[in-house]
Design an enzyme around this catalytic site. Sequence first.
Site, PDB file in Angstrom:
ATOM      1  CG  ASP A 527      -1.734   1.238   1.668  1.00 28.21           C
ATOM      2  OD1 ASP A 527      -2.152   1.481   0.353  1.00 28.21           O
ATOM      3  OD2 ASP A 527      -1.891   1.609   2.522  1.00 28.21           O
ATOM      4  CG  ASP A 946      -1.639   2.166   6.570  1.00 34.07           C
ATOM      5  OD1 ASP A 946      -1.945   1.818   5.515  1.00 34.07           O
ATOM      6  OD2 ASP A 946      -1.770   3.174   7.284  1.00 34.07           O
ATOM      7  CG  ASP A 950      -3.924  -1.732   2.796  1.00 32.11           C
ATOM      8  OD1 ASP A 950      -3.985  -1.295   1.548  1.00 32.11           O
ATOM      9  OD2 ASP A 950      -3.467  -0.682   3.567  1.00 32.11           O
TER      10      ASP A 950
END
Lengths: 1248, 353
Positions: A527, A946, A950
């Site tokens: 990410d 995080d 995700d």
Amino acid sequence: MAHHRPLLDPSPRTPPSDPSPFPFSHTTTSIMTTPPSTQNYASAPPTSSASLPYSSSSRRAASGRSKPQSGRVTIGGSDSSGHASANLGNSASGFSIESLGPGVGPGISSSTRRRYGSRGAESDGYGSSQREISDEDARLVYINEPVRTNEKFEFAGNSIRTSKYSVLTFIPRNLFEQFHRVAYIYFLIIAILNQLPQLAVFGRTASILPLAFVLLVTAVKDAYEDWRRHRSDRIENNRMASILSDGQFTAKRWKDIRVGEILKIEADQTLPCDMVLLSTSDPTGVAYIQTINLDGESNLKTRYAKQETLSRMPEKEGMNGLIRCERPNRNIYGFMANMDIEGKRVSLGPSNIVLRGCELKNTKWAVGVVVYAGRDTKVMLNSSGAPSKRSRLETRMNYEIILLSVFLITLCTVVAMLHGIWLRTHLDELNFTLFYRKKDYSGDEEENYKYYGIGMEVFFAFLMSVIVFQIMIPISLYISMELVRLGQAYFMIRDAHLYDEASNLRFQCRALNINEDLGQVKYVFSDKTGTLTENKMEFQCASVRGVDYSGEKDGSNGERDGSSVVVDGQVWKPKMKVKTDPMLLRLLRSGTEMEEGKHARDFFLALAACNTIVPIIVETPDPMQKLIDYQGESPDEQALAYAAAAYGFVLVERTSGHIVIDVQGDRQRFNVLGMHEFDSDRKRMSVIVGCPDKTVKVFVKGADSSMFGVIDRSLNSDIIRGTEGHLHAYSSMGLRTLVVGMRELSTSEFEQWQSAYEKANSALMGRAGLLRAVAVGVERNLSILGASGIEDKLQQGVPEAIESLRQAGIKVWVLTGDKQETAISIGYSCKLLTNDMTQIVININSRESCKKSLEDAKAMSKKITAISAAAQNSEGGAGSGRVPLALIIDGTSLVYILETEFEEELFELATACSVVLCCRVAPLQKAGIVALIKNRTEDMTLAIGDGANDVSMIQMADVGIGISGQEGRQAVMASDFAMGQFRFLVPLLLVHGHWNYHRMGYMILYNFYRNAVFVFILFWYVLYTAFSLTTAITEWSSVLYSVIYTSLPTIIVGILDKDLSRRTLLKYPQLYGAGHRKECYNPKLFWLTMIDTVWQSLVIFYIPFFAYKHSTISGSSIGDLWTLAVVILVNIHLAMDVIRWTWITHAVIWGSIVATFICVIVIDVIPDLPGYWAIFEIASTGLFWACLLAILVMAMVPRFVIKVFNQYVRPGDIQIAREAEKFGNSRENSGVEIEMNPIPTPPRETTQ
Amino acid sequence: MNLKATAASSTSDGTSDSSAPRRNSKKPKYSRFTQQELPACKPILTPGWVISTFAVVGIIFIPIGLASLFASQRVVEIVDRYDIDCIPETLRNDKLAFIQSRETNKTCTRSLTVPMDMKSPIYVYYELDNFYQNHRRYVKSRNDKQLQSKKNENETSSCDPEANASNGLPIVPCGLIAWSLFNDTYRFSLSSKVLEVNKKNIAWKSDQGHKFGDDVYPKNFQSGGLIGGAKLNASKPLSEQEDLIVWMRTAALPTFRKLWGKIEVDLEANEQITVVIQNNYNTYSFGGKKKLVLSTTSWIGGKNDFLGVAYLTVGGLCLFLAISFILLYFARPRPLGDPSFLSWNSDPAGHMN
């Protein structure tokens, strides 16, 4: 002006009728807001969605759309998937989708993440609660009448039990759980077989011992863990809370709280159960809560009490009512209920409930009624364990286990057949031979003595040989692996290099069975926001009315002080300081006349007003000074509010009706007349404020793409052009951009808006849609104020980490919700993209063009590869002249590619590229991309992220890593490992992953070898006992062999051995390739090990066999010799392969040998056993020791020779690095410097 | 597992741990152990080590091999197979009938020539071939408790089919092993002078002391219809029945020797020993051979060249390997730990493989 409270539910008069409304327009669009692929994904194959907690709800949403007439939905039905079991309410569906769709809005994306109090969500809940919750499906809670509430159904009390067992249930339950493992079942079957009198090979005790041992070890471990849970439960259950009883609030233990009771919570207290808010200290019924224990988010969220209840004082006037709510479920973002109070029916949504584990903040008190308690609370329903995955190595290993089973069955069949043949050839003699009596003559009648005919005897021989050779299947390996992983996890957690100073977090191992997968990762999906970057937004620059104020880098120090506000003689300062631009400051202070100054002021007023930030005043040690902490759900908004404060527009107070802004020392009150919150369809938000000068203004901020559509271009085209230029410049610098606009409303316009707004707000159906229409109506013809650039700083060490990973042969893909320019610029700044790369950009919006561009891209990549290959050839193979490719693809394109026939092409293209950057992707698309690789290759995938967006990707990947950052613990809860910083990935993979893989691979092979060599010795002996399955080695030694004699060294080596030091592994990331090439565990190694095993077993067996051939040697004596020989040999074998000898290794290896001697001696001093004193008799002869020495040397020679030869003539990288580690110092001094090649050449195939 | 538990409970208990704003650093305490930096020895197989290992092994093994070969050569062994020769030629068609008949004269005289000087003690063994004393059914058919003391007389479990006599009383010692006790006897004479054979101290002291009780007397032994072997003197406790004790130490391999006695005088080369054998033991039913063995002993036991040869072979091999590796190191010198040999540094064409 009428006091307006837009944040309250404005329509209490809800007619409880209309059985089948269909307020789905909002739901639909809220799904649509994530790129349309969501719908594609909603029907994704079960593999991709079954494991995702959110996908099931999205699927439901889809099906709900297709079947609108299904007004009544079963609530709380059990769901076999175990996820989101009851979030069938459409509010829930829409909501969770929304919660998944952050990264979509470019600028204020995060603000969409979870909006408990958001209007849209509330109207959803409102809509859905119109449907009857039938009494059978509902939980009826009579307010303040716990007895009546619990009369019919005994609802769960508030005492919680996270522990699994009680003293009484421990043994049966623990045994039941343990026998879920196949390994233990195998043990059990063997033990049961051995109890049959015909098959009793071992004595009863000896045969049960191994099973009992592992059961005991596991049970002790479980008991200890459970004891800890008991302890924490006890603490939890005995905390105190104040409960209304007999007209006053009295303290009561948490465990005694019952559903239906009224509960009062003071500031900073933790909620003991899920309760519906009735009233709070705030006159408008707002309560601020912190949900850090629930989802880890540290910002404050708002909850509301219903207007009908908020003014009542239950302790004085009592309170009666009935809450009809859905059955307990685990959706923490959904709640559906209605409340009958004073003859009215009020709907309750997720914004009216406060959940267990939350903390009340910034609100003096809150009173509520308990609706879910104890194990029914959402947090308890959500506290499930980590996902269980199986490591790649273990999966591979299972093939070899099957092979070993084949070996085992072969050996047993051979023995059984030979036994049958022997019986047949000796059939005539069996009755009278001295050593085999078929008949028992002692009675009057001659009976067969334990003889069942050849067929049965063969069958029994087979089963007996299974018992004798059972350890061919290394059951103890499973237990050893668990212990080794536990040890490895211990070291990973304790590693100071994986400790994050900033967040004070250690590394976390949440899944304990995939440690070794870390050593084989080939693809890293990362990410961006919060993973590569810190997700700490910092206001960097602004463009006001087409003028860029980027601030000078050098002169910033002096301006960092920020502004402060003086309130009642105290100085209030914003908590965070922002770098300010002196020019802009001067402009702001320049007085009101200048046009630019006015615009600049409006700009910052917009930043201060147009948000949902709540200023919290924090005490400091200095009584005269206080800090203003801006709490809000979006880090971008926080950054903007701090920026406004730094420029003298300090937001000091926010209530539901007004805000107070200190404008350069002058406190001004603005009435908030209405607010149109962000939605990802409009991609902007607006606030309508009544200014002190009696004007009404609408301030709008949003993403550039959406804002330029509503800006009046005719008015200020120059400014627009200038702003567009600046926006481009900002996003190329990697800044997140927002455009701010405003318009002054005329009285008629305002009234028109107000009536529409009120109407929409009180609408029964489709409120969200109506509100959006109102918003669109007012957000038009704006004059542009400017644009802001917010920096999301790269985390420390990210470029270096990515460089290391790339050198290690790991492909790093970045999947982000940000827009393309931002993504590319971040790509550059973290060195993912370099200037020598050829970028392929796929950015399409139709199926047809998709095909074409994919083909073009493939053609291009082929061409480039061909050119570079040619270049390489012409250079004579020196260096790698490959031109690296970078693929940049956006979410819209992926909609047309994923799950279609183009997927294969994308896969080929993407794997040909060295970098892939996906921008504007929806959460489920992230999972789709991971699946793209995972389903098509054998390569290991790792996802790191995080945020809640995700989660799907983390669960999809082979290894999921959560960054415990700013965005809550959702990702961490779904992950296998959690850590604080992206850069820890390098030590985690390159160092720990490498070690773990190396250790585990070696350990598995060694365990196969160790057990097989023992079985083969038994087998050779059986060939000389008329195939009757006698063992010369005592049964006790057979049993203790894998438990005591040889188990500890392999476990310790599996935990402690290091092939290379941390320094070397980090210095040469390429060494990680060993895991990619499966160097430590592959079929070739397995077969080599097996050949070596056979050789060693032959040596161990036949040297004593021939040496004692015509002698008086007794079975027990030679058995002891074999026992000692095999134990010493396997330990020496291990010792030869150990790379780092610490004192622990020494102790454990030599200690095992000594322990074996002691055990053998102990067994031989028991007079009841036939082997009494055998060890002393045989050990006193020279021949014994001569045999032992000969066995050890002869058995080890082939392995040693091959090892030395390979290491010298065909050294692998690891071998050279090891040598360099030992002898490298002198070399470095001599100045031979080898240039590291930054571009990884394709790794050598294998070291053959 | 416990890690999982703490993660789960931190969400649920929400006690002081995570919510309280205390700044107790969780930074792992540095210790060489937790950072996996314990002092360690990292041996590497350098050419020097490899060559000297092989050389040392060779140098140690060859003398041992020579010594054991020499010892084995010095052992004098007389082996006489008598199972066929001791049956009159006329009866050899049906050996089983001969051995099972009570009437036949089973005395048989053999003459042995001493090949070399034999120093006392000279051990007298009988060797049985193809007698699977390690057969599972046989090995298990005994009861060690019963042998130990009188009070366990009735312990005959696992002794089937020789647990109880036909009158139902327990057999002491029970089981197939004791039942099949070897019962050939030998009388030695040297030029018509009787050669004494010492039958004391042929069993393990430990067995006599602890395993076979001195208050346990044979009972109901060989009383059934089927006689397996020797009868025992019912007036002697088991601890003094040394032949039984020796027999009950079941042999490891199908062919084995058992000590029968010791001749405690020296014999000279070419002396003729006359042995009168009572050929009672039935090995004919399973085609087993019987041999009488007279042997001196050495530190490696009886006459057995195997170990000496094995040691010499391994020693020679190691020396050969030492030389081979010396040649290899000269032929293909490779500096150890040279980073230029790393696969990504060496050019692709010049692969070592």
